[in-house]
Enzyme design. Structure first.
Site, mmCIF file in Angstrom:
data_model
loop_
_atom_site.group_PDB
_atom_site.id
_atom_site.type_symbol
_atom_site.label_atom_id
_atom_site.label_comp_id
_atom_site.label_asym_id
_atom_site.label_seq_id
_atom_site.Cartn_x
_atom_site.Cartn_y
_atom_site.Cartn_z
ATOM 1 N N ASP A 13 33.449 -39.451 -6.122
ATOM 2 C CA ASP A 13 33.113 -40.737 -6.104
ATOM 3 C C ASP A 13 33.450 -41.879 -6.959
ATOM 4 O O ASP A 13 33.516 -41.442 -7.935
ATOM 5 C CB ASP A 13 31.454 -41.044 -6.175
ATOM 6 C CG ASP A 13 30.376 -41.508 -5.618
ATOM 7 O OD1 ASP A 13 30.651 -42.371 -4.661
ATOM 8 O OD2 ASP A 13 29.065 -41.600 -5.481
ATOM 9 N N ARG A 17 33.418 -48.746 -6.702
ATOM 10 C CA ARG A 17 32.852 -50.136 -7.560
ATOM 11 C C ARG A 17 34.558 -49.574 -8.553
ATOM 12 O O ARG A 17 34.299 -50.654 -9.780
ATOM 13 C CB ARG A 17 32.015 -48.692 -8.194
ATOM 14 C CG ARG A 17 30.871 -49.116 -7.493
ATOM 15 C CD ARG A 17 29.731 -47.694 -7.889
ATOM 16 N NE ARG A 17 29.469 -46.667 -7.875
ATOM 17 C CZ ARG A 17 28.541 -45.602 -8.229
ATOM 18 N NH1 ARG A 17 28.840 -45.583 -9.164
ATOM 19 N NH2 ARG A 17 29.483 -44.961 -7.150
ATOM 20 N N HIS A 30 40.571 -46.021 -2.634
ATOM 21 C CA HIS A 30 40.123 -45.024 -2.466
ATOM 22 C C HIS A 30 41.978 -44.835 -2.070
ATOM 23 O O HIS A 30 42.433 -43.507 -1.975
ATOM 24 C CB HIS A 30 40.083 -45.847 -0.520
ATOM 25 C CG HIS A 30 38.977 -46.199 -0.860
ATOM 26 N ND1 HIS A 30 38.084 -45.255 -1.229
ATOM 27 C CD2 HIS A 30 38.471 -46.460 0.209
ATOM 28 C CE1 HIS A 30 36.607 -45.199 -0.738
ATOM 29 N NE2 HIS A 30 36.589 -46.567 0.319
ATOM 30 N N ARG A 64 29.698 -46.163 7.331
ATOM 31 C CA ARG A 64 30.151 -47.285 6.583
ATOM 32 C C ARG A 64 30.540 -48.716 7.467
ATOM 33 O O ARG A 64 31.145 -48.510 8.529
ATOM 34 C CB ARG A 64 31.381 -46.840 5.818
ATOM 35 C CG ARG A 64 30.783 -45.992 4.631
ATOM 36 C CD ARG A 64 31.624 -46.143 3.493
ATOM 37 N NE ARG A 64 31.363 -45.271 2.178
ATOM 38 C CZ ARG A 64 31.091 -44.701 1.206
ATOM 39 N NH1 ARG A 64 32.609 -45.399 0.573
ATOM 40 N NH2 ARG A 64 30.957 -43.982 0.072
ATOM 41 N N LEU A 124 46.079 -21.297 -5.661
ATOM 42 C CA LEU A 124 45.324 -22.351 -5.422
ATOM 43 C C LEU A 124 44.239 -22.141 -3.936
ATOM 44 O O LEU A 124 45.429 -22.469 -3.077
ATOM 45 C CB LEU A 124 45.416 -23.206 -6.265
ATOM 46 C CG LEU A 124 44.684 -24.579 -6.599
ATOM 47 C CD1 LEU A 124 43.644 -23.878 -7.129
ATOM 48 C CD2 LEU A 124 45.095 -25.847 -5.818
ATOM 49 N N SER A 187 24.420 -35.159 -2.410
ATOM 50 C CA SER A 187 24.594 -36.560 -1.498
ATOM 51 C C SER A 187 25.553 -35.577 0.189
ATOM 52 O O SER A 187 26.211 -35.770 0.440
ATOM 53 C CB SER A 187 25.751 -37.347 -1.115
ATOM 54 O OG SER A 187 25.366 -38.158 -2.822
ATOM 55 N N GLU A 198 26.406 -24.675 -11.906
ATOM 56 C CA GLU A 198 26.423 -26.185 -12.917
ATOM 57 C C GLU A 198 27.153 -27.129 -12.075
ATOM 58 O O GLU A 198 27.717 -27.352 -11.819
ATOM 59 C CB GLU A 198 27.997 -25.370 -13.704
ATOM 60 C CG GLU A 198 26.894 -23.356 -14.246
ATOM 61 C CD GLU A 198 25.909 -23.186 -14.962
ATOM 62 O OE1 GLU A 198 25.284 -24.780 -15.377
ATOM 63 O OE2 GLU A 198 25.066 -22.801 -15.405
HETATM 64 C C1 IPE Z 1 29.640 -38.641 -1.715
HETATM 65 O O1 IPE Z 1 29.865 -40.193 -2.190
HETATM 66 C C2 IPE Z 1 30.824 -38.718 -0.538
HETATM 67 C C3 IPE Z 1 32.183 -38.235 -1.082
HETATM 68 C C4 IPE Z 1 32.247 -38.599 -1.995
HETATM 69 C C5 IPE Z 1 33.622 -37.524 0.492
HETATM 70 P P1 IPE Z 1 29.063 -41.464 -1.348
HETATM 71 O O2 IPE Z 1 29.331 -42.504 -2.065
HETATM 72 O O3 IPE Z 1 29.189 -40.795 0.124
HETATM 73 O O4 IPE Z 1 27.562 -40.679 -1.998
HETATM 74 P P2 IPE Z 1 25.854 -41.501 -1.586
HETATM 75 O O5 IPE Z 1 26.290 -42.790 -0.625
HETATM 76 O O6 IPE Z 1 26.101 -42.674 -3.472
HETATM 77 O O7 IPE Z 1 24.842 -40.708 -1.873
HETATM 78 C C1 IPE Z 2 34.455 -41.756 -3.214
HETATM 79 O O1 IPE Z 2 34.278 -43.288 -3.862
HETATM 80 C C2 IPE Z 2 35.298 -41.887 -1.326
HETATM 81 C C3 IPE Z 2 33.672 -41.857 -0.594
HETATM 82 C C4 IPE Z 2 33.070 -41.539 -0.510
HETATM 83 C C5 IPE Z 2 34.338 -41.478 1.138
HETATM 84 P P1 IPE Z 2 33.227 -44.802 -2.385
HETATM 85 O O2 IPE Z 2 33.719 -45.149 -1.980
HETATM 86 O O3 IPE Z 2 31.982 -43.893 -2.625
HETATM 87 O O4 IPE Z 2 32.723 -45.467 -3.703
HETATM 88 P P2 IPE Z 2 31.526 -46.560 -4.689
HETATM 89 O O5 IPE Z 2 30.523 -45.003 -4.477
HETATM 90 O O6 IPE Z 2 31.531 -46.770 -3.892
HETATM 91 O O7 IPE Z 2 32.117 -46.768 -5.899
HETATM 92 MG MG MG Z 3 30.328 -44.218 -3.198
#
Ligand code: IPE
Ligand code: IPE
Ligand code: MG
Length: 239
Positions: A13, A17, A30, A64, A124, A187, A198
């Site tokens: 995640d 940001r 991404h 999204r 792996l 999530s 953990e």
């Molecule tokens: C969780 O991240 C899903 C993935 C990393 C694929 P999100 O960015 O979608 O999670 P929320 O919406 O902040 O909970």
């Molecule tokens: C994780 O990064 C990728 C996916 C959820 C697909 P985000 O796209 O959720 O990045 P933030 O949380 O908005 O920073």
């Molecule tokens: Mg996110």
């Protein structure tokens, strides 16, 4: 480093940001995040981790904007096209968990090919969770169990029975979860499988989560006492 987790699950995640902080479009985050997968897979192989499961796209991520979803799908396809031959050589067994029926037929074919071509590897086990949701997985497992046991009643379903029908039935449960990006939530990731995992949360955004960051998580993990409901004394063999 003392105990290396056999199975690490990661919620990758913070791509958006990471990009926003640099005044870049989310898509750039991404792209950077996707390229980081390769280095983390290598680092995990280096430390002797046997199973790595990465959350790439949740059942909720369809909410999204359309262009972001399509960027993520394109990156997924590029990843498969680029990495499969290398995974084959490196001894990596590749799997996808999640509802793949929602993907374009050409993507489904690529996934099947990647799984088939790496199916003999054992070094792996790399599993990517795509269009995955923990609730989807549990509900589907219960439905599959009922289909397989038409003469049984739901009251006969036990945890070990359900486990056989989860998408992760070939994998041990994760020992360590790492979530990057500062949020302390699951999530809808591996809800059933993480009953005794953990949980490690770091502020670091996924594109910046590198080998030294992984080492911090592994150090933290090696200091945990896993009791599985027992007492310290029982676990440490003092009883
Ligand atoms: C969780 O991240 C899903 C993935 C990393 C694929 P999100 O960015 O979608 O999670 P929320 O919406 O902040 O909970
Ligand atoms: C994780 O990064 C990728 C996916 C959820 C697909 P985000 O796209 O959720 O990045 P933030 O949380 O908005 O920073
Ligand atoms: Mg996110």
């Amino acid at each position: 480093m003392q105990s290396i987790p056999k199975h690490i699950a990661m919620i990758m995640d913070g791509n958006g940001r990471w990009a926003k902080k640099r005044l870049l479009p989310r898509a750039v985050g991404h792209v950077k995040g996707a390229s980081n997968v390769r280095s983390i897979v290598q680092a995990c192989t280096h430390y002797g981790v046997e199973y790595l499961t990465l959350f790439a796209f949740s059942t909720e991520n369809w909410r999204r904007p359309e262009d972001e979803v399509s960027t993520l799908m394109d990156l997924f396809i590029q990843y498969l096209d680029k990495e499969v031959s290398e995974m084959r050589e490196a001894g990596i067994r590749f799997r996808i968990i999640g509802d793949r029926s929602a993907f374009a037929p050409s993507l489904q074919e690529r996934i099947e090919r990647a799984e088939r071509e790496t199916s003999h590897n054992t070094k792996l086990h790399l599993t990517i969770a795509a269009n995955y949701g923990g609730q989807w997985d549990i509900l589907r497992a219960a439905q599959l169990w009922m289909q397989a046991n038409p003469n049984s009643s739901i009251g006969e379903l036990e945890p070990a029975g359900l486990k056989n029908y989860l998408s992760t039935h070939e994998l041990p449960d994760p020992d360590l979860l790492i979530r990057t990006g500062g949020e302390s939530r699951l999530s809808n990731f591996l809800l059933w499988q993480m009953a005794y995992t953990e949980l490690y949360f770091t502020e670091t955004y996924w594109p910046e989560f590198d080998k030294p960051e992984l080492e911090l998580a592994l150090d933290w993990f090696s200091k945990r006492v896993r009791r599985f409901g027992q007492t310290d004394e029982q676990v440490l063999g003092e009883n």
